[in-house]
Enzyme design. Sequence first.
Site: not given
Ligand code: AMP
Length: 210
Positions: A13, A88, A127, A155, A166
Site C-alpha cells: 500500500k 481498518r 522489509r 519496523r 496483524r
Molecule cells: P501500518 O503502517 O498501516 O501497517 O500500521 C501500523 C500499525 O499502526 C498497525 O498494525 C496498527 O497497530 C496501527 N494502525 C494503523 N492504522 C490504524 C487504524 N486505521 N486503526 C487502528 N490501528 C491502526
Amino acid sequence: MRMILVGPPGAGKGTQAAELIDRLRIQHLSTGDMLRAAVAQGTALGKQADGHMRSGGLVPDDLVIPIVIERIKEPDCQNGFILDGFPRTQPQAEALDRALDAAGVTLDAVVLIEVPDDLIVERITGRRMDPQTKIIYHLRFNPPPAEIADRLEHRKDDTEEACRARLGKYHSETAPIIPYYEARGLLRRIDGVGAPKDITVRTFQALGLA
Ligand code: AMP
C-alpha cells in the site's frame, strides 16, 4: 480524487501510494505513519498507541478516528487524498462516511491490493526502510544498495510474531469492510503479487489513469 488503499500488511500500500501521489499530486495520509510519528514524539496519543502497535494489534477506534477526521479537513486535503491504512474497522468506515457527508464530498475509489497470507510473512520480515529517502526495500526481493545498509530501519512490528497478529486483525476486522464498499461500486481489486512496477500499472489501469 479521494481514495482508500486497503490490503493486508505488506501488500504494498505504501509503495503504491507513493506512485499515486506522484502522479495525482494529492495528499498521502497513512495512519501508520501518523501513529509512528506520535510514538517517536512521545505524545499522549503515541504513548497509548505504542503497545498496541508493537504487538500487532489495532489502536482503538476512539484514538484513530479523530486524527483522520481532523486531518482531512485541512486545506491541503481539499484537492484529494489517499487514505493508506484507514479505515481498518467498520466503525472507522462509518465515521469516515459521516465526515465526508458533512463536508459534502464523496469517495471516488477503494483499491484493494490482494496478496496471499503465505507471501505476506516473507515480505514483511525482510522489509527495511531508508529513513532518509523513505524508500522501502526488501532484503531479498528488492535489495538496498550496500552503501546505505547501515542506516536502514526495521519496523518494530515487522517481526514474524507481530506480522501474524496483524494478519489476524486484517482478516477479522478489516476484510469485513470490503463488501461495504463493493456494494457501492467503489471497489477495485488488484492482484498484489509481482514486481512493484507491475502492480503500479495494474493500479493505474484500475483507476482509469493508464
Ligand atoms: P501500518 O503502517 O498501516 O501497517 O500500521 C501500523 C500499525 O499502526 C498497525 O498494525 C496498527 O497497530 C496501527 N494502525 C494503523 N492504522 C490504524 C487504524 N486505521 N486503526 C487502528 N490501528 C491502526
